[in-house]
Motif scaffolding. Structure first.
Motif, short mmCIF file in Angstrom:
data_model
loop_
_atom_site.label_atom_id
_atom_site.label_comp_id
_atom_site.label_asym_id
_atom_site.label_seq_id
_atom_site.Cartn_x
_atom_site.Cartn_y
_atom_site.Cartn_z
N GLN A 124 -31.90 -27.48 -6.34
CA GLN A 124 -30.63 -27.97 -7.01
C GLN A 124 -30.25 -26.90 -8.05
O GLN A 124 -29.16 -26.53 -8.39
CB GLN A 124 -30.78 -29.32 -7.58
CG GLN A 124 -30.83 -30.33 -6.25
CD GLN A 124 -31.86 -30.27 -5.22
OE1 GLN A 124 -33.02 -29.98 -5.78
NE2 GLN A 124 -31.74 -30.44 -3.94
N LEU A 136 -22.92 -29.69 -8.24
CA LEU A 136 -23.90 -28.77 -9.12
C LEU A 136 -23.24 -27.40 -9.37
O LEU A 136 -23.43 -26.79 -10.21
CB LEU A 136 -25.29 -28.76 -8.49
CG LEU A 136 -26.09 -29.74 -8.63
CD1 LEU A 136 -27.49 -29.68 -7.70
CD2 LEU A 136 -26.12 -30.48 -10.08
N ILE A 185 -33.43 -33.67 -8.82
CA ILE A 185 -33.37 -32.17 -9.32
C ILE A 185 -34.41 -31.24 -9.19
O ILE A 185 -35.22 -31.28 -10.28
CB ILE A 185 -32.65 -32.00 -10.66
CG1 ILE A 185 -31.47 -33.28 -10.89
CG2 ILE A 185 -32.25 -30.79 -11.25
CD1 ILE A 185 -30.29 -32.92 -9.82
N LEU A 201 -23.84 -33.98 -4.10
CA LEU A 201 -24.54 -33.30 -5.01
C LEU A 201 -24.47 -32.01 -5.29
O LEU A 201 -24.34 -31.52 -6.23
CB LEU A 201 -25.87 -33.78 -5.36
CG LEU A 201 -26.80 -33.51 -6.12
CD1 LEU A 201 -25.99 -33.83 -7.71
CD2 LEU A 201 -28.06 -33.80 -6.43
N ASP A 202 -24.76 -31.24 -3.93
CA ASP A 202 -24.97 -29.80 -4.09
C ASP A 202 -23.31 -29.28 -4.50
O ASP A 202 -23.52 -28.26 -5.28
CB ASP A 202 -25.31 -29.30 -2.79
CG ASP A 202 -26.68 -29.52 -2.44
OD1 ASP A 202 -27.42 -30.04 -3.33
OD2 ASP A 202 -27.14 -29.12 -1.47
#
Length: 326
Positions: free
Chosen positions: A223, A199, A219, A195-196
Motif C-alpha cells: 500500500q 492510495l 497499510i 483502497l489501492d
C-alpha cells in the motif's frame, strides 16, 4: 432508596485529566442525578458488592472478566475512549448489557491537531527538523496545500473533522470508507475494496480508521508503494493499522518525504525504539485528540444522554457493533 446505581471505575489517579469523579457524573446527569446512587472506586480496589448492584458502569481499560462475573445487572457499560479493540469480542458482556464508547468527543482537538500535522507534512517540516539536527541549510520550496490531495482511510468523526478544517484551504479530500459513502466534505469517495485506487492519488495519507480484525496491517509495504513519490503519512488511528517496519523502510529509502505518528504498536514507545531516530519522522505521544480541559465532561455527556435514553426506552447513542468491531 435511589432508583439506579452508577459504578465508576478509575484506573488513573485523581490528578489525571482522565479521572472521572462522582461530581462530574452528577453534573452530567443534571436533575436525573437526584435518583442515582454513584459509587467511585479505584480499579485496584473494587467494590464488588456495589458492582453487583450497579445498573451502569463508566470506565476505561477495564477488566472484562470482572464485569462478566460481577456486573450481571449492568445495562450500559460506557467506555471513556473511542477505541474499543481491547474489548473484542464482546462475549464477556453480561446478558442485557450493551457497550457504548465516546466516539465523537475527539473531533474538536483532533481536527485542529490533524490540520496542523497535515500542513506540516505537506510543507516538508519533517525534513526541516532533520536538517536542523544536521546543521544543514536546505531551502527547497514546497507547493501550497491547495495543490495537494489528502486521502483519508477512515472518515468517521475524527477523519471528517480534520477534512472539514482542510477543505477551506483548497486541498482535495478523498475518503476511503467501509461503505463507500461519506459526508459532503469529501470530493471523492472509495470503498475499502478500492483502497489501492485511492492510495495512488495521495500526496498525504491520513490513517484515521478504527482498529479491527479487517484493518490490522491494512497499510503495509504494497500500500505504501502505491502512494505518490514523495508523499507523506499521518497515523492518528491505532499503531497496528500501519506496518511500522514497512513505514520505516519507505522513509529511509526516500519513497516517503515524511511521516507523523501519534499511535504505536507499543505505548509508551520504548526509549530504545528505532523510531526515535528515523529521519523525517515526527513522533507525538498519543496526545492528538484528548484535551487537558473538559475531555471527561464530553465523554460523560454521551453517557448521561444514554442513561436518559435507557430510562425512557429509547435507542442508545454510540452503541458498539460487535460485528464491525467499533
Amino acid at each position: 432508596m435511589r432508583d439506579f446505581l452508577i459504578y465508576v471505575e478509575n484506573a488513573l489517579p485523581q490528578e489525571s485529566p482522565y479521572f472521572v469523579s462522582k461530581q462530574a457524573i452528577a453534573d452530567a446527569l443534571g436533575s436525573v442525578a437526584a435518583t442515582a446512587e454513584i459509587r467511585s472506586c479505584s480499579a485496584n480496589f473494587p467494590d464488588f458488592e456495589a458492582l453487583e448492584r450497579a445498573h451502569y458502569f463508566v470506565g476505561s481499560g477495564f477488566d472484562t472478566a470482572r464485569l462478566k462475573e460481577h456486573g450481571k445487572r449492568l445495562r450500559i457499560i460506557h467506555c471513556t475512549s473511542a477505541g474499543v479493540e481491547k474489548y473484542m469480542p464482546l462475549d464477556w458482556l453480561p446478558n442485557g448489557a450493551v457497550l457504548t464508547n465516546s466516539s465523537g468527543v475527539h473531533g474538536r482537538k483532533g481536527g485542529a491537531f490533524g490540520l496542523m500535522t497535515v500542513l506540516m507534512l505537506c510543507e516538508g517540516v519533517p525534513r526541516h527538523i532533520q536538517n536542523q539536527r544536521l546543521h544543514r541549510w536546505d531551502n527547497r520550496l514546497a507547493t501550497g496545500i491547495e495543490t495537494k490531495t489528502i486521502v483519508f482511510v477512515g472518515f468517521g468523526a475524527l477523519g471528517s473533522a480534520i477534512a472539514d478544517r482542510l477543505r477551506p484551504l483548497g486541498a482535495k479530500i478523498v475518503a476511503v470508507t467501509r461503505s463507500g459513502e461519506a459526508g459532503p466534505c469529501a470530493d471523492q469517495v472509495f470503498a475499502v475494496c478500492d483502497l489501492d485506487r485511492a492510495l495512488s492519488l495521495a500526496d498525504c495519507l491520513v490513517v484515521s480508521c478504527p482498529l479491527t480484525a479487517s484493518t490490522r496491517g491494512l497499510i503495509g509495504e504494497a500500500q505504501l508503494a502505491l502512494l505518490k513519490p514523495g508523499a507523506s503519512l499521518f497515523n492518528i488511528a491505532r499503531g497496528p493499522v500501519v506496518d511500522t517496519k514497512a513505514l520505516v523502510r519507505a522513509l529511509l529509502d526516500g519513497r516517503l518525504s515524511g511521516a507523523a505518528l501519534d499511535v504505536f504498536d507499543q505505548e509508551p514507545l520504548p526509549a530504545d525504539s528505532q523510531l526515535w531516530d528515523v529521519p523525517n519522522l515526527m513522533i507525538f505521544p498519543h496526545i492528538s485528540c484528548d484535551d487537558a480541559d473538559g475531555y471527561v465532561d464530553r465523554c460523560l455527556s454521551i453517557f448521561a444522554d444514554n442513561v436518559s435514553r435507557d430510562l425512557q426506552g429509547e435507542p442508545l447513542r454510540n452503541r458498539v457493533d460487535a460485528v464491525a468491531g467499533y
